[in-house]
Design a protein around this motif. Structure first.
Motif, PDB file in Angstrom:
ATOM      1  N   PHE A 284     -32.392 -15.718  34.089  1.00  0.00           N
ATOM      2  CA  PHE A 284     -31.537 -14.621  34.573  1.00  0.00           C
ATOM      3  C   PHE A 284     -30.119 -15.096  34.533  1.00  0.00           C
ATOM      4  CE2 PHE A 284     -31.749 -17.332  38.062  1.00  0.00           C
ATOM      5  CZ  PHE A 284     -32.905 -17.609  38.456  1.00  0.00           C
TER       6      PHE A 284
ATOM      7  N   GLU B   1     -32.097  -9.532  28.515  1.00  0.00           N
ATOM      8  CA  GLU B   1     -33.664  -8.747  28.753  1.00  0.00           C
ATOM      9  C   GLU B   1     -34.430  -9.306  29.879  1.00  0.00           C
ATOM     10  OE1 GLU B   1     -36.913  -7.393  25.640  1.00  0.00           O
ATOM     11  OE2 GLU B   1     -34.912  -7.706  24.680  1.00  0.00           O
TER      12      GLU B   1
ATOM     13  N   ALA C  75     -33.226 -11.184  32.108  1.00  0.00           N
ATOM     14  CA  ALA C  75     -32.577 -10.931  33.431  1.00  0.00           C
ATOM     15  C   ALA C  75     -32.573  -9.339  33.995  1.00  0.00           C
ATOM     16  CB  ALA C  75     -30.910 -11.264  33.120  1.00  0.00           C
ATOM     17  N   GLU C  76     -32.958  -8.450  33.402  1.00  0.00           N
ATOM     18  CA  GLU C  76     -33.292  -7.274  33.741  1.00  0.00           C
ATOM     19  C   GLU C  76     -34.344  -7.034  34.550  1.00  0.00           C
ATOM     20  OE1 GLU C  76     -33.109  -3.787  31.094  1.00  0.00           O
ATOM     21  OE2 GLU C  76     -31.263  -4.420  30.233  1.00  0.00           O
ATOM     22  N   LYS C  77     -35.406  -7.971  34.258  1.00  0.00           N
ATOM     23  CA  LYS C  77     -36.808  -7.993  35.156  1.00  0.00           C
ATOM     24  C   LYS C  77     -36.861  -8.547  36.274  1.00  0.00           C
ATOM     25  CE  LYS C  77     -38.901  -7.540  30.508  1.00  0.00           C
ATOM     26  NZ  LYS C  77     -39.502  -8.519  29.270  1.00  0.00           N
ATOM     27  N   SER C  78     -35.786  -9.528  36.279  1.00  0.00           N
ATOM     28  CA  SER C  78     -35.521 -10.552  37.378  1.00  0.00           C
ATOM     29  C   SER C  78     -35.168  -9.978  38.630  1.00  0.00           C
ATOM     30  CB  SER C  78     -34.542 -11.670  37.036  1.00  0.00           C
ATOM     31  OG  SER C  78     -33.205 -11.288  37.306  1.00  0.00           O
ATOM     32  N   PHE C  79     -35.178 -10.565  39.742  1.00  0.00           N
ATOM     33  CA  PHE C  79     -34.496 -10.327  41.096  1.00  0.00           C
ATOM     34  C   PHE C  79     -33.237  -9.646  41.066  1.00  0.00           C
ATOM     35  CE2 PHE C  79     -31.819 -12.066  44.362  1.00  0.00           C
ATOM     36  CZ  PHE C  79     -32.539 -11.474  45.641  1.00  0.00           C
ATOM     37  N   PHE C  80     -32.204 -10.335  39.799  1.00  0.00           N
ATOM     38  CA  PHE C  80     -30.953  -9.788  39.912  1.00  0.00           C
ATOM     39  C   PHE C  80     -30.727  -8.309  39.271  1.00  0.00           C
ATOM     40  CE2 PHE C  80     -30.982 -14.422  40.261  1.00  0.00           C
ATOM     41  CZ  PHE C  80     -30.016 -14.751  41.562  1.00  0.00           C
ATOM     42  N   GLY C  81     -31.841  -8.218  38.375  1.00  0.00           N
ATOM     43  CA  GLY C  81     -31.742  -6.927  37.559  1.00  0.00           C
ATOM     44  C   GLY C  81     -30.437  -6.950  36.322  1.00  0.00           C
ATOM     45  N   GLY C  82     -29.979  -7.967  35.949  1.00  0.00           N
ATOM     46  CA  GLY C  82     -29.103  -8.095  34.876  1.00  0.00           C
ATOM     47  C   GLY C  82     -28.685  -9.518  35.175  1.00  0.00           C
TER      48      GLY C  82
ATOM     49  N   HIS D 230     -21.328 -11.025  38.287  1.00  0.00           N
ATOM     50  CA  HIS D 230     -21.653 -10.518  36.908  1.00  0.00           C
ATOM     51  C   HIS D 230     -20.712 -10.757  35.953  1.00  0.00           C
ATOM     52  CE1 HIS D 230     -23.978  -8.113  40.120  1.00  0.00           C
ATOM     53  NE2 HIS D 230     -25.169  -8.358  38.961  1.00  0.00           N
TER      54      HIS D 230
END
Lengths: 170, 170
Positions: free
Chosen positions: B59, B64, B66-73, B115
């Protein structure tokens, strides 16, 4: 799964064998588990590049000014020694399958300067493990991270709290 | 010398005028003194370069994943947000004439993700000032550092203890 009485005086090799037993999840981080990481040597270019960007004080940047300072020579930024501690820990892979996020740091003490070409190793010890009461898939762990140099001098110690996933049920 | 009731809602300009009153020594760091630093925008290249070196988790590295992680990006390493906090603080110059060494950090909390292209600013508040009882030329200060983004969200807060020189007698 690491035994809770995992010996303190691990060699790097033993640590790597243990880590090869991954994936690890929250349940595996039993208080008392200790692990020693591999080591890393910090070169002058990397030390100065970090300081120029994040900590431009003379004793991190300029050998001549550093000689006249409290430290008597160039030393790494304390923020770099903290980042190196985490680098060594995360590169073991023990958080690879379960790491969600860091929560915070307490009791970070910079104890001894980190000099050019020092070789450092990190030792982790799990201090606490708290399954979440509201989110059944996760919990938090508190781990102490000690960074030592090749002479056995402790560079820093810190306690970091992070959120880890529990082992998936399937 | 900064007044102890220095207002909390400083603009950058006011902070710079105040800082132009340097040199500062231990005596100037009166509890309650607040100062706001200039700001810094963290680009993607710098974020990823730091993560690759010090915090190679998906993340922080891979949009890509990171999008699936807790953070969403993609988000910055917490060790980078801590280093940026210090960068902004030390670049004010307030420690330039008196800074000897850092002692440690307590109560570091990562509160909101940092971010790509976020612009951050640091606010310092002096919490405590302890002249040394054994070394008459120095003492320690405890300062809280808050890092906020351009939306006013608090990225992190930490308390750092450092040793500063007293004003030279001459």
């Amino acid at each position: 799964m690491p035994p809770s009485n995992f010996p303190a005086n691990l060699t790097d090799t033993l640590a790597k064998i243990e880590i090869s037993m991954a994936p690890f999840y929250l349940e595996d981080f039993t208080p008392g588990w200790r692990i020693k990481t591999s080591s890393y040597t910090l070169g002058e270019d990397e030390m100065v590049a970090f300081a120029r960007k994040y900590d431009p004080q003379p004793f991190h940047l300029d050998a001549e000014a550093a000689e006249k300072s409290f430290f008597g020579g160039l030393v790494a930024s304390g923020f770099q020694s903290a980042a190196l501690t985490w680098k060594l820990a995360t590169e073991t892979g023990i958080f690879k399958d379960s790491g969600i996020a860091g929560i915070g740091i307490d009791e970070l003490h910079w104890l001894h300067p980190l000099h050019i070409n020092d070789t450092v190793t990190c030792t982790l010890e799990v201090l606490a493990n708290h399954p979440s009461t509201s989110k059944p898939d996760r919990g938090s762990v508190v781990i102490r991270y000690d960074l030592d140099n090749h002479d056995g001098r402790k560079i820093l110690t810190l306690k970091l709290t992070q959120i880890l996933l529990r082992r998936p049920k399937n």
